[in-house]
Design a protein around this motif. Structure first.
Motif, short mmCIF file in Angstrom:
data_model
loop_
_atom_site.label_atom_id
_atom_site.label_comp_id
_atom_site.label_asym_id
_atom_site.label_seq_id
_atom_site.Cartn_x
_atom_site.Cartn_y
_atom_site.Cartn_z
N LEU A 67 -7.31 3.73 -5.56
CA LEU A 67 -8.23 4.07 -4.85
C LEU A 67 -9.00 5.29 -5.05
O LEU A 67 -10.19 5.89 -4.32
CB LEU A 67 -8.11 3.76 -3.26
N ASP A 68 -8.44 6.27 -5.86
CA ASP A 68 -9.01 7.67 -6.17
C ASP A 68 -9.31 8.48 -4.83
O ASP A 68 -8.28 8.67 -4.33
CB ASP A 68 -10.41 7.55 -7.13
N THR A 69 -10.53 8.69 -4.42
CA THR A 69 -10.68 9.42 -3.21
C THR A 69 -10.79 8.55 -2.03
O THR A 69 -11.10 8.92 -0.90
CB THR A 69 -12.22 10.11 -3.49
N GLY A 70 -10.09 7.17 -2.09
CA GLY A 70 -10.40 6.34 -1.08
C GLY A 70 -9.35 6.15 -0.25
O GLY A 70 -7.95 6.73 -0.82
N VAL A 114 -12.32 0.55 2.75
CA VAL A 114 -12.08 2.01 1.97
C VAL A 114 -12.70 2.87 2.58
O VAL A 114 -14.14 3.07 2.73
CB VAL A 114 -12.15 1.91 0.41
N TRP A 115 -12.37 3.90 3.08
CA TRP A 115 -12.82 5.50 3.58
C TRP A 115 -12.90 6.30 2.36
O TRP A 115 -11.60 6.47 1.90
CB TRP A 115 -11.92 5.73 4.62
N ASP A 116 -13.91 6.66 2.08
CA ASP A 116 -14.18 7.66 1.13
C ASP A 116 -13.87 9.00 1.73
O ASP A 116 -14.82 9.30 2.40
CB ASP A 116 -15.60 7.46 0.30
N THR A 117 -13.16 9.72 1.10
CA THR A 117 -12.85 10.96 1.86
C THR A 117 -13.63 12.28 1.40
O THR A 117 -13.91 12.93 1.98
CB THR A 117 -11.39 11.43 1.64
N GLU A 118 -14.36 11.90 0.39
CA GLU A 118 -15.25 12.78 -0.24
C GLU A 118 -16.67 12.51 0.63
O GLU A 118 -17.35 13.56 0.90
CB GLU A 118 -15.40 12.84 -1.59
N SER A 119 -17.04 11.41 0.55
CA SER A 119 -18.42 11.20 0.90
C SER A 119 -18.62 10.88 2.31
O SER A 119 -19.56 10.85 2.99
CB SER A 119 -19.21 9.96 0.07
N HIS A 152 0.81 -1.19 0.28
CA HIS A 152 0.05 0.16 -0.17
C HIS A 152 1.08 1.31 0.08
O HIS A 152 1.92 1.25 0.73
CB HIS A 152 -1.00 -0.14 1.24
N PHE A 153 0.78 2.15 -0.81
CA PHE A 153 1.52 3.33 -1.01
C PHE A 153 0.44 4.69 -1.15
O PHE A 153 -0.35 4.50 -1.74
CB PHE A 153 2.68 3.26 -2.00
N ARG A 154 1.29 5.74 -0.85
CA ARG A 154 0.52 7.02 -1.14
C ARG A 154 1.40 7.94 -1.79
O ARG A 154 2.77 7.88 -1.75
CB ARG A 154 0.27 7.78 0.22
N SER A 155 0.74 8.38 -3.14
CA SER A 155 1.73 9.25 -3.97
C SER A 155 1.05 10.55 -4.15
O SER A 155 -0.25 10.61 -4.28
CB SER A 155 1.71 8.20 -5.15
N GLY A 156 1.75 11.57 -4.18
CA GLY A 156 1.32 12.95 -4.16
C GLY A 156 -0.06 13.26 -4.98
O GLY A 156 0.26 13.15 -6.00
N GLY A 157 -1.01 13.49 -4.54
CA GLY A 157 -2.26 13.88 -5.22
C GLY A 157 -2.98 12.66 -5.74
O GLY A 157 -3.92 12.74 -6.34
N LEU A 158 -2.36 11.45 -6.00
CA LEU A 158 -3.26 10.58 -6.65
C LEU A 158 -3.78 9.60 -5.68
O LEU A 158 -4.57 8.64 -6.24
CB LEU A 158 -2.06 9.28 -7.19
N GLY A 159 -3.70 9.81 -4.38
CA GLY A 159 -4.62 8.98 -3.59
C GLY A 159 -3.96 7.59 -3.14
O GLY A 159 -2.92 7.24 -3.72
#
Length: 151
Positions: free
Chosen positions: A25-28, A42-47, A4-11
């Motif tokens: 995971l887009d906004t997840g 997955v936690w949807d950060t928008e909804s 699992h990794f996070r990349s600047g702005g890609l989610g």
């Protein structure tokens, strides 16, 4: 499973090294994964929804946070622990952990629960992680550090 990794702005993304595939995971935000890696929490950060889905993004179960029954700060600024049955929200800091809203709230697919602590004044949650059979919570209450298990 993979990494699992996070990349600047890609989610968040899940890398399946064996299959040489990435699941974006887009906004997840990834909060939980089954042992075999085929199901994700997955936690949807928008909804504000928490869902269990497969690697193709097919949703098995989904719940949305109860804004009326939950302190907004606990969702925005607190800790989140994803579990197979729902998501546990914990406050980062509370002056009084015995308030009816509690220091933690479990929002499950089937039910909800509020956790209070009668005698804790000045409760700070340092970290919370899922462990087999419980959630381990590192905290400081009344100036004393400790670890509790929530089931």
């Amino acid at each position: 499973m993979g990494i699992h990794f996070r990349s600047g702005g890609l989610g968040d993304s899940i890398l399946d090294i064996g299959r040489r595939e990435a699941t974006h995971l887009d906004t997840g935000r990834l909060l939980w994964s089954s042992q075999d890696g085929t199901r994700l929490g997955v936690w949807d950060t928008e909804s504000g929804a928490y869902r269990i889905e497969d690697l193709a993004g097919n949703v098995d179960r989904e719940s949305e946070r109860g804004l009326v029954s939950m302190n907004e700060d606990i969702v925005q600024d607190g800790h989140r622990v994803g579990l197979q049955g729902g998501v546990l929200h914990l406050e980062s800091w509370m002056e009084n952990a015995s308030v009816p809203e509690g220091f933690a709230r479990f929002e499950g697919f089937e039910d909800t629960a509020v956790l209070t602590w009668e005698d804790a004044v000045g409760l700070s949650i340092v970290n919370a992680i899922s462990v087999p059979g419980a959630v381990a919570v590192a905290y400081v209450a009344d100036g004393r550090a400790g670890v509790m298990g929530l089931r």
